[in-house]
Motif scaffolding. Sequence first.
Motif, PDB file in Angstrom:
ATOM      1  N   CYS A 254      31.342 -31.855 -36.072  1.00  0.00           N
ATOM      2  CA  CYS A 254      30.722 -32.978 -37.002  1.00  0.00           C
ATOM      3  C   CYS A 254      31.336 -34.266 -36.536  1.00  0.00           C
ATOM      4  O   CYS A 254      30.221 -35.703 -36.334  1.00  0.00           O
ATOM      5  CB  CYS A 254      30.624 -32.906 -38.702  1.00  0.00           C
ATOM      6  N   GLU A 260      27.043 -34.463 -40.184  1.00  0.00           N
ATOM      7  CA  GLU A 260      26.680 -33.956 -41.364  1.00  0.00           C
ATOM      8  C   GLU A 260      26.753 -32.462 -40.823  1.00  0.00           C
ATOM      9  O   GLU A 260      26.151 -31.932 -40.524  1.00  0.00           O
ATOM     10  CB  GLU A 260      26.032 -33.545 -42.709  1.00  0.00           C
ATOM     11  N   GLU A 261      28.087 -32.321 -42.101  1.00  0.00           N
ATOM     12  CA  GLU A 261      27.958 -30.121 -41.538  1.00  0.00           C
ATOM     13  C   GLU A 261      26.883 -29.016 -41.877  1.00  0.00           C
ATOM     14  O   GLU A 261      26.849 -28.490 -40.921  1.00  0.00           O
ATOM     15  CB  GLU A 261      29.390 -29.805 -42.305  1.00  0.00           C
TER      16      GLU A 261
END
Length: 339
Positions: A254, A260-261
């Motif tokens: 990431c 974002e994850e």
Amino acid sequence: MARPLRIIYQGAVYHITLRGNERKAIFKDDQDRQRFLLKLEESLQRYEVHLHLYCLMTNHVHLVLATPRGNLSRFMQRLQTAYAVYFNRKYKRHGHLWQGRFGASVVEEDEYILKLSRYVHLNPVFTNAVKALSKRERIEVLRAYRWSSYRSYIGKIKPLSFVEEEPILTMLSSSLKQRRSTYRRFVETGIMDIDAAFIENKKRSHLCLGSKGYMEQVKSMYDSLVEGVDNIENVSFRKPSQHCTAQEILVIVCDVMGIEEKVLYRRQRESLTRPLVAQALCTHAGLTQREIAKVLHLNSGASVSHMIKRLAEAIASGDTSLENNLLKIKQQIQKRLNR
């Protein structure tokens, strides 16, 4: 005629068969079997291969294993050579011990690897000497057979240090206490007649074992290799001897990708973000396809296999950005490991 190419890629699961030359014995006594298992354990450690189960018969061997590093050929070469040297010296013989190349079929995980495990473990009770016995007698033979991983699977002996049973046992029961008894019942239901549908499926392709869709996928992969479009083993990235956790790798990916994850769990048809993650998890965490599928919230290991193939094709076509990102991920992981 040229030898058929191997389907080799990181994270693949295989059913391996080794046969004695001219169907002759490769094990003449228990010392031979013990030496083979010793060489097998040594090779597993050296090449970081995951063995799920095995069965040694008089003139052939079955192994079911996963190769997170995509190094099947080197692993098998070491194992076969080490044992052949021992066998030839002991019996003062020359010439080939093995019958040609080892057999290697890629296996679709989930129900197919489960049924394959039953087929392999039941080998000792489908010999000519045992076929005439009653059901109870055949069960006794199976449970007493020392040269397979079955006794460990059902709890008759302590778990074997070099066999990773959990990926298969967890398919049958979420309860730790029930897994071994459930597996025993599953295998022994086939004690008189192995699943005919499974055997028929096994005969359909020498390349793989799985569903129709999976077979088509593997056939496409094989055709690409034959045409010279890609060779996944050549473009794979080797795994270091140390591993990061899956979560550490997700954080690093990431960071490198600037995302974002939550993006990692979204299905994006043309995106190669998740294939990059799958490759990193396989290479730097040593996870199998099935384990990666769980991390990425996918339905099966076959999805991961398809992702890694897509990534390899993109790299082979000259997509330098992918190579750069993989290199950055590798560098970040190395920094973390060196702390």
